[in-house]
Write a protein that holds these residues in place. Sequence first.
Motif, mmCIF file in Angstrom:
data_model
loop_
_atom_site.group_PDB
_atom_site.id
_atom_site.type_symbol
_atom_site.label_atom_id
_atom_site.label_comp_id
_atom_site.label_asym_id
_atom_site.label_seq_id
_atom_site.Cartn_x
_atom_site.Cartn_y
_atom_site.Cartn_z
ATOM 1 N N GLY A 247 0.817 -1.209 0.000
ATOM 2 C CA GLY A 247 0.000 0.000 0.000
ATOM 3 C C GLY A 247 0.845 1.250 0.000
ATOM 4 N N PRO A 248 0.598 2.165 0.955
ATOM 5 C CA PRO A 248 1.330 3.435 0.987
ATOM 6 C C PRO A 248 2.813 3.296 1.318
ATOM 7 C CG PRO A 248 -0.052 3.202 2.939
ATOM 8 C CD PRO A 248 -0.424 2.099 2.004
ATOM 9 N N GLU A 249 3.222 2.091 1.732
ATOM 10 C CA GLU A 249 4.635 1.869 2.050
ATOM 11 C C GLU A 249 5.428 1.353 0.851
ATOM 12 O OE1 GLU A 249 5.843 2.921 4.917
ATOM 13 O OE2 GLU A 249 3.764 3.537 5.341
ATOM 14 N N GLY A 250 4.760 1.194 -0.294
ATOM 15 C CA GLY A 250 5.469 0.757 -1.488
ATOM 16 C C GLY A 250 5.428 -0.742 -1.673
ATOM 17 N N MET A 251 6.546 -1.324 -2.094
ATOM 18 C CA MET A 251 6.602 -2.766 -2.322
ATOM 19 C C MET A 251 8.025 -3.262 -2.107
ATOM 20 S SD MET A 251 6.101 -2.704 -6.506
ATOM 21 C CE MET A 251 4.538 -1.835 -6.383
ATOM 22 N N THR A 252 8.143 -4.558 -1.806
ATOM 23 C CA THR A 252 9.457 -5.143 -1.548
ATOM 24 C C THR A 252 9.648 -6.360 -2.436
ATOM 25 O OG1 THR A 252 9.384 -4.397 0.760
ATOM 26 C CG2 THR A 252 11.016 -6.065 0.198
ATOM 27 N N LEU A 253 10.785 -6.406 -3.126
ATOM 28 C CA LEU A 253 11.119 -7.500 -4.036
ATOM 29 C C LEU A 253 12.161 -8.401 -3.389
ATOM 30 C CD1 LEU A 253 11.074 -8.805 -6.910
ATOM 31 C CD2 LEU A 253 12.944 -7.230 -7.497
ATOM 32 N N PHE A 254 11.856 -9.699 -3.347
ATOM 33 C CA PHE A 254 12.766 -10.712 -2.826
ATOM 34 C C PHE A 254 13.223 -11.579 -3.997
ATOM 35 C CE2 PHE A 254 9.769 -9.491 0.393
ATOM 36 C CZ PHE A 254 10.489 -9.431 1.585
ATOM 37 N N GLU A 255 14.536 -11.733 -4.151
ATOM 38 C CA GLU A 255 15.058 -12.523 -5.255
ATOM 39 C C GLU A 255 15.815 -13.741 -4.751
ATOM 40 O OE1 GLU A 255 16.670 -10.241 -8.714
ATOM 41 O OE2 GLU A 255 16.513 -8.525 -7.332
ATOM 42 N N ARG A 256 15.874 -14.780 -5.564
ATOM 43 C CA ARG A 256 16.539 -16.025 -5.186
ATOM 44 C C ARG A 256 18.004 -15.783 -4.863
ATOM 45 N NH1 ARG A 256 16.210 -21.136 -9.173
ATOM 46 N NH2 ARG A 256 14.007 -21.051 -8.543
ATOM 47 N N THR A 261 14.958 -5.785 -2.207
ATOM 48 C CA THR A 261 14.890 -4.395 -2.642
ATOM 49 C C THR A 261 13.558 -3.796 -2.245
ATOM 50 O OG1 THR A 261 16.226 -4.979 -4.583
ATOM 51 C CG2 THR A 261 15.101 -2.840 -4.613
ATOM 52 N N HIS A 262 13.608 -2.726 -1.432
ATOM 53 C CA HIS A 262 12.367 -2.029 -1.099
ATOM 54 C C HIS A 262 12.192 -0.849 -2.047
ATOM 55 C CE1 HIS A 262 8.950 -0.654 1.162
ATOM 56 N NE2 HIS A 262 9.476 0.561 1.175
ATOM 57 N N ILE A 263 10.992 -0.735 -2.606
ATOM 58 C CA ILE A 263 10.694 0.313 -3.576
ATOM 59 C C ILE A 263 9.596 1.201 -2.998
ATOM 60 C CG2 ILE A 263 9.975 0.788 -5.948
ATOM 61 C CD1 ILE A 263 10.756 -2.192 -6.539
ATOM 62 N N PRO A 264 9.916 2.406 -2.572
ATOM 63 C CA PRO A 264 8.890 3.280 -1.980
ATOM 64 C C PRO A 264 7.922 3.803 -3.033
ATOM 65 C CG PRO A 264 10.968 4.453 -2.186
ATOM 66 C CD PRO A 264 11.243 3.030 -2.598
ATOM 67 N N VAL A 265 6.738 4.214 -2.595
ATOM 68 C CA VAL A 265 5.767 4.781 -3.536
ATOM 69 C C VAL A 265 6.322 6.076 -4.100
ATOM 70 C CG1 VAL A 265 3.773 3.741 -2.397
ATOM 71 C CG2 VAL A 265 4.533 6.018 -1.712
ATOM 72 N N THR A 266 5.876 6.426 -5.285
ATOM 73 C CA THR A 266 6.399 7.621 -5.944
ATOM 74 C C THR A 266 5.702 8.895 -5.496
ATOM 75 O OG1 THR A 266 4.913 7.163 -7.815
ATOM 76 C CG2 THR A 266 7.175 6.374 -7.985
ATOM 77 N N ASN A 267 4.446 8.784 -5.026
ATOM 78 C CA ASN A 267 3.720 9.980 -4.588
ATOM 79 C C ASN A 267 2.590 9.577 -3.650
ATOM 80 O OD1 ASN A 267 2.241 12.363 -4.255
ATOM 81 N ND2 ASN A 267 2.677 13.056 -6.335
ATOM 82 N N LYS A 268 2.742 9.867 -2.357
ATOM 83 C CA LYS A 268 1.725 9.487 -1.376
ATOM 84 C C LYS A 268 0.562 10.461 -1.331
ATOM 85 C CE LYS A 268 4.623 7.007 1.978
ATOM 86 N NZ LYS A 268 5.009 6.945 3.407
ATOM 87 N N SER A 269 0.738 11.630 -1.873
ATOM 88 C CA SER A 269 -0.240 12.703 -1.641
ATOM 89 C C SER A 269 -1.471 12.626 -2.531
ATOM 90 C CB SER A 269 0.434 14.072 -1.849
ATOM 91 O OG SER A 269 0.856 14.209 -3.194
#
Length: 332
Positions: A247-256, A261-269
């Motif tokens: 959600g508002p915290e973005g997304m996290t990618l887990f690789e083998r 890698t945590h990817i924050p949202v580009t615009n929360k507003s």
Amino acid sequence: MFQNLQQLVDGLQNKEIMIIGDMVADVYLEGRISRISREAPVLILEHAGETVVPGGAANAVHNAAALGGKVYAVGVIGDDNAGQLLTQVLNSKTVNTEGFITDAARPTVTKTRVMAGGQATVRQQVVRIDRETKQPLSSDVEQRLLNYIKENIRRMDAVVVSDYGSFTVSPSVRKTVIELCESAGIPSMVDSRYNVMDYEGIRLVKQNESEAANALGSSVLNKNSLIEAGKTILERLKAEGVLITQGPEGMTLFERSGAITHIPVTNKSEVYDVTGAGDTVVVTMMLALAAGASYQEAACLANFAAGVVVRKPGTATTSPAELKQAIGDHIL
């Protein structure tokens, strides 16, 4: 990297992607508030219109088409008006719906929302009516579905399984898709609401926080347990990547490889409506992989796409131009 993402958007065009799953017709019945009924304390609405919007896996299909993908939609519809309208809507977006198997014994999965409002009032949802069969596919329908998949899947650039729990993705369908994609070297991704742990061997997995928690028997994930959840799903499914959206915290990618890698949202507003954003994430990531992106690049592009659609009401899509603009605005 962001400039590379803008160039990557052009690479999404005409990539062949098969989306298999629970095709849903989201029906919006519009009404204007007229008066209170004499029969009961309820509103009387004057019918003002009806709209059918692709939902469930069909929303993923719609999103992939809007991004320029060459989309093959595979699922089951009923011999009814909702199925016909859903097919017409997707055909108008140049989607190939030859993979729609019609089953006269079960209705098209339909979610009808009655929307009410007046000239001086906010449009609101009054009630939602769901229609679907809680039974597995018949052997005949399942076999027709499998036949189409076997005949067409090997020429795809990417495959998505969109499992909303409405029985389209049977154990046989799931097993066949995973095995065929693996043998042909086709990137595959599952977005499953209820049973993601049944997808051992799939290459990529997308879950939101609550889905990931439920998959592991937890009620909620905090920062530490989210990391463990991602690692556990990755290991148990023998996947190459797991993407958990937050959600508002973005997304996290887990690789083998062990990379997280945590990817924050580009615009929360400017978040307006998160409905269907997960479908946007999945198809954007898979089209990007088909275009030669790394997992991190694909996830970052998917994050930008989600940032566009959450600023729109309802189940929405983004175009290549909008996606490029969002990346450009972030660079500035």
